[in-house]
Motif scaffolding. Structure first.
Motif, short mmCIF file in Angstrom:
data_model
loop_
_atom_site.label_atom_id
_atom_site.label_comp_id
_atom_site.label_asym_id
_atom_site.label_seq_id
_atom_site.Cartn_x
_atom_site.Cartn_y
_atom_site.Cartn_z
N VAL A 88 -37.53 5.53 -19.10
CA VAL A 88 -36.47 5.76 -18.50
C VAL A 88 -35.02 4.73 -18.30
O VAL A 88 -35.83 3.68 -17.74
N VAL A 89 -34.04 4.71 -18.41
CA VAL A 89 -33.18 3.96 -18.03
C VAL A 89 -32.53 4.32 -16.87
O VAL A 89 -32.20 5.39 -16.25
N ARG A 90 -32.82 3.47 -15.79
CA ARG A 90 -32.58 3.88 -14.24
C ARG A 90 -31.23 3.28 -14.00
O ARG A 90 -30.47 3.86 -13.15
N ASP A 91 -30.41 2.42 -14.67
CA ASP A 91 -29.10 1.84 -14.26
C ASP A 91 -28.68 1.06 -15.32
O ASP A 91 -29.32 0.43 -16.44
N ALA A 92 -27.26 1.23 -15.60
CA ALA A 92 -26.32 0.38 -16.40
C ALA A 92 -25.25 -0.38 -15.88
O ALA A 92 -24.45 0.25 -14.65
N GLN A 93 -24.83 -1.40 -16.26
CA GLN A 93 -24.02 -2.51 -15.90
C GLN A 93 -23.26 -3.02 -17.14
O GLN A 93 -24.07 -3.46 -17.73
N GLU A 94 -21.93 -3.28 -16.93
CA GLU A 94 -21.16 -4.04 -17.91
C GLU A 94 -21.22 -5.27 -17.41
O GLU A 94 -20.94 -5.81 -16.17
N VAL A 95 -21.63 -6.35 -17.98
CA VAL A 95 -21.72 -7.85 -17.76
C VAL A 95 -20.92 -8.74 -18.79
O VAL A 95 -20.53 -8.14 -19.80
N PRO A 96 -20.75 -9.89 -18.36
CA PRO A 96 -19.83 -10.76 -19.36
C PRO A 96 -20.70 -10.96 -20.70
O PRO A 96 -21.94 -10.85 -20.82
N GLU A 97 -19.92 -11.27 -21.67
CA GLU A 97 -20.43 -11.34 -22.93
C GLU A 97 -21.41 -12.20 -22.85
O GLU A 97 -22.36 -12.47 -24.11
N SER A 98 -21.39 -13.41 -22.35
CA SER A 98 -22.24 -14.54 -22.15
C SER A 98 -23.54 -14.21 -21.80
O SER A 98 -24.48 -15.08 -21.65
N PHE A 99 -23.82 -13.02 -20.83
CA PHE A 99 -25.09 -12.59 -20.39
C PHE A 99 -26.20 -12.52 -21.21
O PHE A 99 -25.94 -11.78 -22.45
N HIS A 100 -27.41 -13.18 -20.84
CA HIS A 100 -28.41 -12.83 -21.57
C HIS A 100 -29.78 -12.62 -20.70
O HIS A 100 -29.96 -13.23 -19.75
N SER A 101 -30.44 -11.45 -21.04
CA SER A 101 -31.34 -11.08 -20.15
C SER A 101 -32.55 -12.07 -19.87
O SER A 101 -33.17 -12.04 -18.67
N ARG A 102 -32.75 -12.65 -21.27
CA ARG A 102 -33.95 -13.54 -20.93
C ARG A 102 -33.61 -14.91 -20.24
O ARG A 102 -34.23 -15.38 -19.33
N TYR A 103 -32.48 -15.41 -20.88
CA TYR A 103 -32.21 -17.08 -20.69
C TYR A 103 -31.58 -17.07 -19.22
O TYR A 103 -31.67 -18.25 -18.43
N ASP A 104 -30.83 -16.05 -18.91
CA ASP A 104 -30.33 -16.03 -17.55
C ASP A 104 -31.05 -15.42 -16.41
O ASP A 104 -30.71 -15.68 -15.05
N ALA A 105 -32.21 -15.22 -16.64
CA ALA A 105 -33.27 -14.66 -15.44
C ALA A 105 -33.60 -15.80 -14.66
O ALA A 105 -33.94 -16.93 -15.10
N SER A 106 -33.82 -15.87 -13.35
CA SER A 106 -33.97 -16.83 -12.49
C SER A 106 -35.26 -16.44 -11.55
O SER A 106 -36.04 -17.55 -10.90
N GLY A 107 -35.89 -15.40 -11.81
CA GLY A 107 -36.86 -15.09 -11.20
C GLY A 107 -37.39 -13.97 -11.47
O GLY A 107 -36.63 -12.77 -11.89
#
Length: 249
Positions: A88-107
């Motif tokens: 299930v997709v709970r939420d969607a958000q448009e983010v900057p093109e530079s955003f990376h789900s893995r590398y930008d995660a802080s915790g």
């Protein structure tokens, strides 16, 4: 191109993990197939991390690039109409093109559930490890305290993991009761392969009296997987949240 970030929940029971694999059912594969149905584009979905076969998620984060003009608020409804019921997709958000789900995660925050009933709870069988033994929670909490902070977690990592740098920061390890359920919630900067499951298994061994809480610093110092406890089964684990710095979103 637009960069779309999705928050995804899934029951990992019938998946061979998150990461796409040839001829196997995976969460990434289902997401990419649904997006292709909606847009006609062969997109690559990037996940915040790879959950193993059988591991669940409430707050997995993914992102993908698309030229589709589907309004961002319509993505959850559109995706869920094209996904199987265990994703299930709970939420969607448009983010900057530079955003990376893995590398930008802080915790990340994980939760491991243990069913302490004398007999298994049939309604927890997919989501909790049945441990029908008396567990000393005070001992478990003492041991949990030793796991917080920045450490080399080699002893709490699958020995086959190819990553050389096994230093991670663990901010919190909470052991809480809710009826027959015992919940171990772990929050930190990032986690190694099987790390939370080995932490959970070790805390259960502490609770059963097999390991002394004061041994945890020595186990960490040893950097030897054989010194820590068992690897708890995958089905008790769920990824609850992935955190990102606000300037990345």
């Amino acid at each position: 191109m637009r960069n779309i970030k999705l928050t995804v929940a899934y029951d990992g029971t019938d998946f061979h993990g998150f990461q796409a694999q040839p001829h196997l059912r995976t969460v990434q594969g289902e997401l990419e197939q649904a997006i292709r149905k909606l847009t006609g584009e062969p997109v690559q979905v990037i996940g915040s991390g790879r959950t193993d076969a059988g591991v669940h998620a409430w707050g997995q984060t993914v992102n993908f690039l698309t030229s589709s003009r589907i309004p961002v608020e319509k993505w959850p409804l559109a995706m869920n109409a094209n996904l199987p019921p265990d994703v299930v997709v709970r939420d969607a958000q448009e983010v900057p093109e530079s955003f990376h789900s893995r590398y930008d995660a802080s915790g990340k925050v994980y939760r491991y559930q243990i069913d302490r009933g004398a007999v298994p709870d049939v309604f927890c069988r997919r989501y909790a490890w049945h441990v029908p033994y008396k567990l000393d929670l005070e001992r478990m909490r003492q041991a949990a305290g030793h796991l917080t902070g920045e450490h080399d977690f080699t002893s709490f990592c699958n020995a086959a993991a190819p990553i050389e740098d096994k230093v991670r920061r663990v901010d919190q390890v909470a052991v809480e009761e809710q009826g027959n359920l015992l919940r171990i919630t772990v929050q930190g900067s990032g986690f190694l392969w099987n790390m939370v499951r080995i932490m959970a298994g070790t805390l259960v061994d502490v609770g059963r009296g097999r390991i002394d809480p004061q041994q945890i610093p020595d186990i960490l110092q040893a950097r030897d997987r054989k010194r820590a406890g068992v690897t708890a089964p995958a089905h008790g684990l769920a990824l609850l949240e992935v955190h990102y710095p606000t300037h990345k979103l």
